[in-house]
Design a protein around this motif. Sequence first.
Motif, PDB file in Angstrom:
ATOM      1  N   LYS A  93      -0.713 -10.484 -10.736  1.00  0.00           N
ATOM      2  CA  LYS A  93      -1.100 -11.099  -9.468  1.00  0.00           C
ATOM      3  C   LYS A  93      -0.341 -12.396  -9.203  1.00  0.00           C
ATOM      4  CE  LYS A  93      -5.245 -12.116  -6.888  1.00  0.00           C
ATOM      5  NZ  LYS A  93      -6.716 -12.075  -6.888  1.00  0.00           N
ATOM      6  N   PHE A  99       1.158  -3.349  -9.226  1.00  0.00           N
ATOM      7  CA  PHE A  99       0.844  -2.425 -10.306  1.00  0.00           C
ATOM      8  C   PHE A  99       2.104  -1.878 -10.954  1.00  0.00           C
ATOM      9  CE2 PHE A  99      -3.718  -1.548 -10.175  1.00  0.00           C
ATOM     10  CZ  PHE A  99      -4.079  -2.112  -8.965  1.00  0.00           C
TER      11      PHE A  99
ATOM     12  N   TYR B  35      -4.284   1.169  -0.483  1.00  0.00           N
ATOM     13  CA  TYR B  35      -3.139   1.367  -1.356  1.00  0.00           C
ATOM     14  C   TYR B  35      -2.625   2.787  -1.193  1.00  0.00           C
ATOM     15  CZ  TYR B  35      -3.838  -2.910  -4.131  1.00  0.00           C
ATOM     16  OH  TYR B  35      -3.945  -4.219  -4.555  1.00  0.00           O
ATOM     17  N   PRO B  43      -0.191   2.247  -7.792  1.00  0.00           N
ATOM     18  CA  PRO B  43      -0.630   1.984  -6.418  1.00  0.00           C
ATOM     19  C   PRO B  43       0.199   0.875  -5.768  1.00  0.00           C
ATOM     20  CG  PRO B  43      -2.517   2.126  -7.903  1.00  0.00           C
ATOM     21  CD  PRO B  43      -1.287   2.077  -8.766  1.00  0.00           C
ATOM     22  N   LEU B  45       0.287  -1.691  -2.413  1.00  0.00           N
ATOM     23  CA  LEU B  45      -0.541  -2.229  -1.333  1.00  0.00           C
ATOM     24  C   LEU B  45       0.091  -1.941   0.026  1.00  0.00           C
ATOM     25  CD1 LEU B  45      -3.001  -3.986  -0.492  1.00  0.00           C
ATOM     26  CD2 LEU B  45      -1.448  -5.952  -0.551  1.00  0.00           C
ATOM     27  N   ASP B  56      -2.532  -9.304   4.802  1.00  0.00           N
ATOM     28  CA  ASP B  56      -1.188  -8.906   4.377  1.00  0.00           C
ATOM     29  C   ASP B  56      -0.954  -7.468   4.803  1.00  0.00           C
ATOM     30  OD1 ASP B  56       0.636  -9.132   1.181  1.00  0.00           O
ATOM     31  OD2 ASP B  56       1.175  -8.160   3.059  1.00  0.00           O
ATOM     32  N   SER B  58       2.535  -6.540   5.005  1.00  0.00           N
ATOM     33  CA  SER B  58       3.990  -6.596   4.908  1.00  0.00           C
ATOM     34  C   SER B  58       4.619  -5.284   4.458  1.00  0.00           C
ATOM     35  CB  SER B  58       4.402  -7.727   3.960  1.00  0.00           C
ATOM     36  OG  SER B  58       3.828  -7.549   2.682  1.00  0.00           O
ATOM     37  N   GLN B  59       3.855  -4.438   3.742  1.00  0.00           N
ATOM     38  CA  GLN B  59       4.423  -3.182   3.272  1.00  0.00           C
ATOM     39  C   GLN B  59       3.881  -1.972   4.038  1.00  0.00           C
ATOM     40  OE1 GLN B  59       5.730  -3.165  -1.085  1.00  0.00           O
ATOM     41  NE2 GLN B  59       3.771  -4.237  -1.231  1.00  0.00           N
ATOM     42  N   GLY B  99      -9.451 -14.638  -4.850  1.00  0.00           N
ATOM     43  CA  GLY B  99      -9.332 -15.709  -5.828  1.00  0.00           C
ATOM     44  C   GLY B  99      -8.595 -15.208  -7.039  1.00  0.00           C
TER      45      GLY B  99
END
Lengths: 109, 115
Positions: A93, A99, B35, B43, B45, B56, B58-59, B99
Amino acid sequence: DQQVKQNSPSLSVQEGRISILNCDYTNSMFDYFLWYKKYPAEGPTFLISISSIKDKNEDGRFTVFLNKSAKHLSLHIVPSQPGDSAVYFCAAKAGKLIFGQGTTLQVKP
Amino acid sequence: EAGVAQSPRYKIIEKRQSVAFWCNPISGHATLYWYQQILGQGPKLLIQFQNNGVVDDSQLPKDRFSAERLKGVDSTLKIQPAKLEDSAVYLCASSLARGLSEKLFFGSGTQLSVL
């Protein structure tokens, strides 16, 4: 650009022995690392995690080790059980979660 | 506690057709993710929502993919028109809060085959 790599597509171990799954990453900005386990036809489930400020985290039979200088993460399962047979994904992260490709673990009785 | 619900479980369509997937996250989870998992890969995102706002995307291939999360709860992901390379498992995940130690809870996914 694969930022998180699991170079072993599969691993086979005997029940009761140790399973070691490895993961390498390239982005030094990753600050949190997780392992997920996935059974067929199910979604991934969280297994264990580690912050970048630590080098080891243990939860029962599962221990994750982090070597930041080598940008390497490993998951140790001991003793391995047949029910541990699944696909294991490491994830890292830096804002979003990235992943690896997964390693299929087979634990033979 | 009920988990993340997704439907349908399987979908087979022909290329250029449209398809939609539905996700109901765990109650109270503000963050929702879609995903894409192609066979042999991890996976990836596509889009992340915080309540009903996009954090987000962006993909997300926006020329053919769209997603919405009305009222900050359920979400739908649509592909129009589908291509052969869209064949994959589409996973929805949710988390309680963003977080560092955020943990994602995944649904069982929708397996899409584009012929």
